[in-house]
Design a protein around this motif. Structure first.
Motif, PDB file in Angstrom:
ATOM      1  N   GLU A  97       0.744  -1.373  -0.085  1.00 37.14           N
ATOM      2  CA  GLU A  97       0.064  -0.060   0.121  1.00 37.14           C
ATOM      3  C   GLU A  97       0.869   1.301  -0.004  1.00 37.14           C
ATOM      4  N   LEU A  98       0.654   2.032  -0.971  1.00 41.88           N
ATOM      5  CA  LEU A  98       1.690   3.220  -1.247  1.00 41.88           C
ATOM      6  C   LEU A  98       1.114   4.470  -0.470  1.00 41.88           C
ATOM      7  N   GLY A  99       0.022   4.579  -0.019  1.00 35.52           N
ATOM      8  CA  GLY A  99      -0.369   5.966   0.431  1.00 35.52           C
ATOM      9  C   GLY A  99      -1.337   6.513  -0.521  1.00 35.52           C
ATOM     10  N   SER A 100      -1.545   7.837   0.032  1.00 32.35           N
ATOM     11  CA  SER A 100      -2.724   8.421  -0.913  1.00 32.35           C
ATOM     12  C   SER A 100      -2.194   9.853  -1.303  1.00 32.35           C
ATOM     13  N   HIS A 101      -2.788  10.576  -2.263  1.00 25.25           N
ATOM     14  CA  HIS A 101      -2.538  12.043  -2.520  1.00 25.25           C
ATOM     15  C   HIS A 101      -3.951  12.437  -3.064  1.00 25.25           C
ATOM     16  N   ARG A 102      -4.277  13.759  -2.466  1.00 21.93           N
ATOM     17  CA  ARG A 102      -5.705  14.400  -2.820  1.00 21.93           C
ATOM     18  C   ARG A 102      -4.941  15.618  -3.867  1.00 21.93           C
ATOM     19  N   ILE A 103      -5.622  15.399  -5.228  1.00 18.66           N
ATOM     20  CA  ILE A 103      -5.196  16.384  -6.262  1.00 18.66           C
ATOM     21  C   ILE A 103      -6.052  17.559  -6.277  1.00 18.66           C
ATOM     22  N   SER A 104      -5.300  18.614  -6.506  1.00 16.54           N
ATOM     23  CA  SER A 104      -6.186  19.953  -6.466  1.00 16.54           C
ATOM     24  C   SER A 104      -6.192  20.519  -7.902  1.00 16.54           C
ATOM     25  N   ALA A 105      -7.058  21.378  -8.011  1.00 14.44           N
ATOM     26  CA  ALA A 105      -7.267  21.874  -9.469  1.00 14.44           C
ATOM     27  C   ALA A 105      -5.769  22.999  -9.811  1.00 14.44           C
ATOM     28  N   GLU A 106      -5.317  23.455  -8.845  1.00  9.55           N
ATOM     29  CA  GLU A 106      -4.009  24.226  -8.918  1.00  9.55           C
ATOM     30  C   GLU A 106      -3.026  23.256  -9.404  1.00  9.55           C
ATOM     31  N   THR A 108       1.758  -4.398  -6.554  1.00  6.57           N
ATOM     32  CA  THR A 108       1.736  -5.744  -6.414  1.00  6.57           C
ATOM     33  C   THR A 108       3.116  -6.449  -7.287  1.00  6.57           C
ATOM     34  N   VAL A 109       3.496  -7.213  -6.591  1.00 10.07           N
ATOM     35  CA  VAL A 109       4.616  -8.044  -7.281  1.00 10.07           C
ATOM     36  C   VAL A 109       4.220  -9.240  -8.040  1.00 10.07           C
ATOM     37  N   LEU A 110       4.304  -9.252  -9.157  1.00  7.31           N
ATOM     38  CA  LEU A 110       3.896 -10.247 -10.228  1.00  7.31           C
ATOM     39  C   LEU A 110       4.715 -11.209 -10.526  1.00  7.31           C
ATOM     40  N   GLY A 111       6.054 -11.002 -10.512  1.00  8.92           N
ATOM     41  CA  GLY A 111       7.039 -11.874 -11.042  1.00  8.92           C
ATOM     42  C   GLY A 111       8.490 -11.445 -10.365  1.00  8.92           C
ATOM     43  N   LYS A 112       9.235 -12.465 -10.381  1.00  6.78           N
ATOM     44  CA  LYS A 112      10.767 -12.063 -10.366  1.00  6.78           C
ATOM     45  C   LYS A 112      11.618 -12.753 -11.361  1.00  6.78           C
ATOM     46  N   ALA A 113      12.589 -12.438 -11.415  1.00  2.00           N
ATOM     47  CA  ALA A 113      13.509 -12.945 -12.571  1.00  2.00           C
ATOM     48  C   ALA A 113      15.035 -12.451 -12.215  1.00  2.00           C
ATOM     49  N   ALA A 114      16.140 -13.315 -12.753  1.00  2.00           N
ATOM     50  CA  ALA A 114      17.314 -12.582 -12.705  1.00  2.00           C
ATOM     51  C   ALA A 114      17.559 -11.714 -13.850  1.00  2.00           C
ATOM     52  N   SER A 115      18.378 -10.899 -13.514  1.00  2.00           N
ATOM     53  CA  SER A 115      19.118 -10.010 -14.657  1.00  2.00           C
ATOM     54  C   SER A 115      19.818 -10.682 -15.593  1.00  2.00           C
ATOM     55  N   LEU A 116      19.877 -10.697 -16.868  1.00  2.00           N
ATOM     56  CA  LEU A 116      20.536 -11.199 -17.595  1.00  2.00           C
ATOM     57  C   LEU A 116      21.954 -10.354 -17.934  1.00  2.00           C
ATOM     58  N   SER A 117      21.603  -8.956 -17.688  1.00  2.16           N
ATOM     59  CA  SER A 117      22.931  -8.250 -17.884  1.00  2.16           C
ATOM     60  C   SER A 117      23.534  -7.800 -16.702  1.00  2.16           C
ATOM     61  N   ARG A 118      23.087  -7.779 -15.598  1.00  2.00           N
ATOM     62  CA  ARG A 118      23.475  -7.489 -14.058  1.00  2.00           C
ATOM     63  C   ARG A 118      23.134  -8.652 -13.095  1.00  2.00           C
ATOM     64  N   PRO A 119      24.267  -9.356 -12.943  1.00  2.00           N
ATOM     65  CA  PRO A 119      24.229 -10.727 -12.266  1.00  2.00           C
ATOM     66  C   PRO A 119      24.065 -10.174 -10.726  1.00  2.00           C
ATOM     67  N   ASP A 120      24.555  -8.681 -10.312  1.00  2.00           N
ATOM     68  CA  ASP A 120      24.297  -8.169  -9.017  1.00  2.00           C
ATOM     69  C   ASP A 120      22.909  -8.061  -8.751  1.00  2.00           C
ATOM     70  N   CYS A 121      21.952  -8.213  -9.871  1.00  2.00           N
ATOM     71  CA  CYS A 121      20.383  -7.375  -9.497  1.00  2.00           C
ATOM     72  C   CYS A 121      19.449  -8.719 -10.175  1.00  2.00           C
ATOM     73  N   GLY A 122      18.277  -8.362  -9.528  1.00  2.00           N
ATOM     74  CA  GLY A 122      17.213  -9.047 -10.100  1.00  2.00           C
ATOM     75  C   GLY A 122      16.063  -8.029 -10.697  1.00  2.00           C
ATOM     76  N   ILE A 123      15.256  -8.680 -11.542  1.00  2.00           N
ATOM     77  CA  ILE A 123      13.901  -7.987 -12.089  1.00  2.00           C
ATOM     78  C   ILE A 123      12.724  -8.088 -11.450  1.00  2.00           C
ATOM     79  N   LEU A 124      11.942  -7.148 -11.031  1.00  2.00           N
ATOM     80  CA  LEU A 124      10.838  -7.315 -10.406  1.00  2.00           C
ATOM     81  C   LEU A 124       9.797  -7.085 -11.350  1.00  2.00           C
ATOM     82  N   ARG A 125       8.776  -7.598 -11.616  1.00  2.00           N
ATOM     83  CA  ARG A 125       7.532  -7.366 -12.402  1.00  2.00           C
ATOM     84  C   ARG A 125       6.456  -7.184 -11.535  1.00  2.00           C
ATOM     85  N   GLN A 126       6.022  -5.844 -11.506  1.00  2.00           N
ATOM     86  CA  GLN A 126       5.146  -5.161 -10.660  1.00  2.00           C
ATOM     87  C   GLN A 126       3.851  -4.664 -11.464  1.00  2.00           C
TER      88      GLN A 126
END
Length: 159
Positions: free
Chosen positions: A14-23, A97-115
């Protein structure tokens, strides 16, 4: 600090909220998307640019997830949909929401989150939905490189 390994498929943030104004709507429109519907015609209130709605999601996501994570960059988004107009006074509520996870092919120090990113109005009606990808550092790579959370000493962690 949250790393790639700390995110699980199915996790909902849950990321919180923001009330948007006309300005806000008019200011964004004047700077980035000066279409009459966003600036506001004399007899009608403005409608937020879809890009402003996406930027609002991004602000909530950065504040709630990215700032406390070993986030790198995003390799892209898919399936971007603006589902209903956003008007002055609307309260936008964010969720990721996290939909999937995969290893990064170009950055072995990282993974990719599908969200999936979503904004809804205060009645729960969706106004924005998209799928995006985030590059996140791995905890093991941080320790091996001497990055945050590593033990002082050589690359093996010996003093």
């Amino acid at each position: 600090m949250r790393y790639f390994e700390d995110f699980r498929i199915g996790d909902v943030h849950e990321l919180g909220s923001h009330r948007i104004s006309a300005e806000e709507i008019r200011a964004f429109a004047h700077q980035y998307d000066p279409q009459p519907r966003h600036i506001g015609r004399s007899s009608e209130p403005p409608i937020a640019s879809g890009w402003q709605v996406a930027a609002t999601f991004m602000r909530l996501y950065v504040n709630s997830v990215v700032n406390g994570a070993a986030a790198e960059v995003s390799p892209g988004i898919d399936e971007l949909r603006w589902l209903r107009p956003v008007r002055p006074g609307d309260l936008l509520v964010g969720r990721m929401t996290v939909l999937g996870k995969a290893a990064s092919l170009s950055r072995p120090d990282c993974g990719i989150l599908r969200q999936r990113g979503e904004l809804a109005d205060e009645s729960g009606r969706p106004v924005l939905r998209f799928v995006f990808h985030g590059l996140m550092r791995r905890r093991s790579a941080e320790s091996a490189s001497g990055g945050p959370g590593s033990v002082p000493g050589d690359r093996a962690g010996r003093p």
